[in-house]
Scaffold this active site. Structure first.
Site, PDB file in Angstrom:
ATOM      1  N   LYS A   9       0.834  -1.203   0.000  1.00  0.00           N
ATOM      2  CA  LYS A   9       0.000   0.000   0.000  1.00  0.00           C
ATOM      3  C   LYS A   9       0.877   1.264   0.000  1.00  0.00           C
ATOM      4  CE  LYS A   9      -3.970  -2.247   2.241  1.00  0.00           C
ATOM      5  NZ  LYS A   9      -4.751  -2.377   3.510  1.00  0.00           N
ATOM      6  N   TYR A  49     -12.478  -2.427  -3.330  1.00  0.00           N
ATOM      7  CA  TYR A  49     -13.032  -2.371  -1.970  1.00  0.00           C
ATOM      8  C   TYR A  49     -14.559  -2.252  -1.962  1.00  0.00           C
ATOM      9  CZ  TYR A  49      -8.390  -2.162   0.208  1.00  0.00           C
ATOM     10  OH  TYR A  49      -7.125  -2.463   0.654  1.00  0.00           O
ATOM     11  N   ASN A 112      -1.883  -0.166   7.342  1.00  0.00           N
ATOM     12  CA  ASN A 112      -1.421  -1.533   7.613  1.00  0.00           C
ATOM     13  C   ASN A 112      -0.598  -2.148   6.474  1.00  0.00           C
ATOM     14  OD1 ASN A 112      -3.515  -2.069   5.878  1.00  0.00           O
ATOM     15  ND2 ASN A 112      -4.690  -3.334   7.303  1.00  0.00           N
ATOM     16  N   HIS A 115      -1.940  -5.353   1.185  1.00  0.00           N
ATOM     17  CA  HIS A 115      -3.179  -6.084   0.918  1.00  0.00           C
ATOM     18  C   HIS A 115      -2.817  -7.500   0.502  1.00  0.00           C
ATOM     19  CE1 HIS A 115      -7.099  -7.304  -0.539  1.00  0.00           C
ATOM     20  NE2 HIS A 115      -6.447  -7.852  -1.565  1.00  0.00           N
ATOM     21  N   GLU A 126      -9.764 -10.814  -7.760  1.00  0.00           N
ATOM     22  CA  GLU A 126      -8.857  -9.662  -7.602  1.00  0.00           C
ATOM     23  C   GLU A 126      -7.742  -9.690  -8.653  1.00  0.00           C
ATOM     24  OE1 GLU A 126      -7.631  -9.669  -3.483  1.00  0.00           O
ATOM     25  OE2 GLU A 126      -9.626  -9.084  -2.783  1.00  0.00           O
TER      26      GLU A 126
END
Ligand code: DAT
Ligand code: MG
Length: 149
Positions: A9, A49, A112, A115, A126
């Site tokens: 990310k 998302y 965080n 992914h 995905e």
């Protein structure tokens, strides 16, 4: 063999952790079959998302994920989906044990670092959303027989 979608990310990219995250997956024995450094569009972020659309954190999640480039990858291996989730750690970096990427390098759920697809069915969807079939490389790694049983 399973394939799973991973991306570092924007916080991981900004903090210079791309190499560290790739190194952990490589050392674990997972095999890289696709990678691209890219800016995520609002559209891709929204599709990726979509399941979180009604969550209170949705807007900040989209803002976070589109705020700087990401390093998107597909990793392959037996039980790759489970294995990569385990290497990434719990969603909230202060939950669970240390030793995983999120627990070792992060503090906040909204920062965080990575992914990883949560189940095989979602991994397939995905990967299709993020990569074209030509971008996924089928290759023979010389060490495969010493890593895959
Ligand atoms: P994961 O990324 O571990 O698959 P998820 O799919 O439940 O977790 O959620 C996607 C992302 O949304 C997650 O990495 C961080 C953010 N998020 C999830 N739950 C959150 C919460 N309660 N508050 C803020 N952000 C959250
Ligand atoms: Mg998820």
């Amino acid at each position: 063999m399973e394939q799973t979608l991973v991306f570092v990310k924007p916080d991981g990219v900004q903090r210079g952790l791309i190499g560290e995250i790739i190194a952990r997956l490589e050392k674990r024995g997972l095999k890289l079959v696709a990678a691209k450094f890219m800016q995520v569009s609002e559209e891709l972020a929204g599709q990726h998302y979509a399941i979180h659309k009604n969550e209170p954190f949705y807007d900040s999640l989209i803002e976070y994920i589109t705020a700087a480039p990401v390093m998107a990858m597909v990793w392959e291996g037996n039980r790759a989906v489970e294995a990569v989730r385990q290497t990434m750690g719990d969603t909230r970096p202060t939950d669970g044990k240390s030793g995983s990427i999120r627990q070792d390098f992060g503090l906040e759920i909204g920062r965080n670092l990575t992914h990883a697809s949560d189940k095989l069915e979602n991994a397939k969807k995905e990967i299709e959303l993020w990569f074209s079939s030509e971008e996924i490389i089928s290759w023979q790694r010389v060490l495969d027989e010493w890593i895959f049983e």
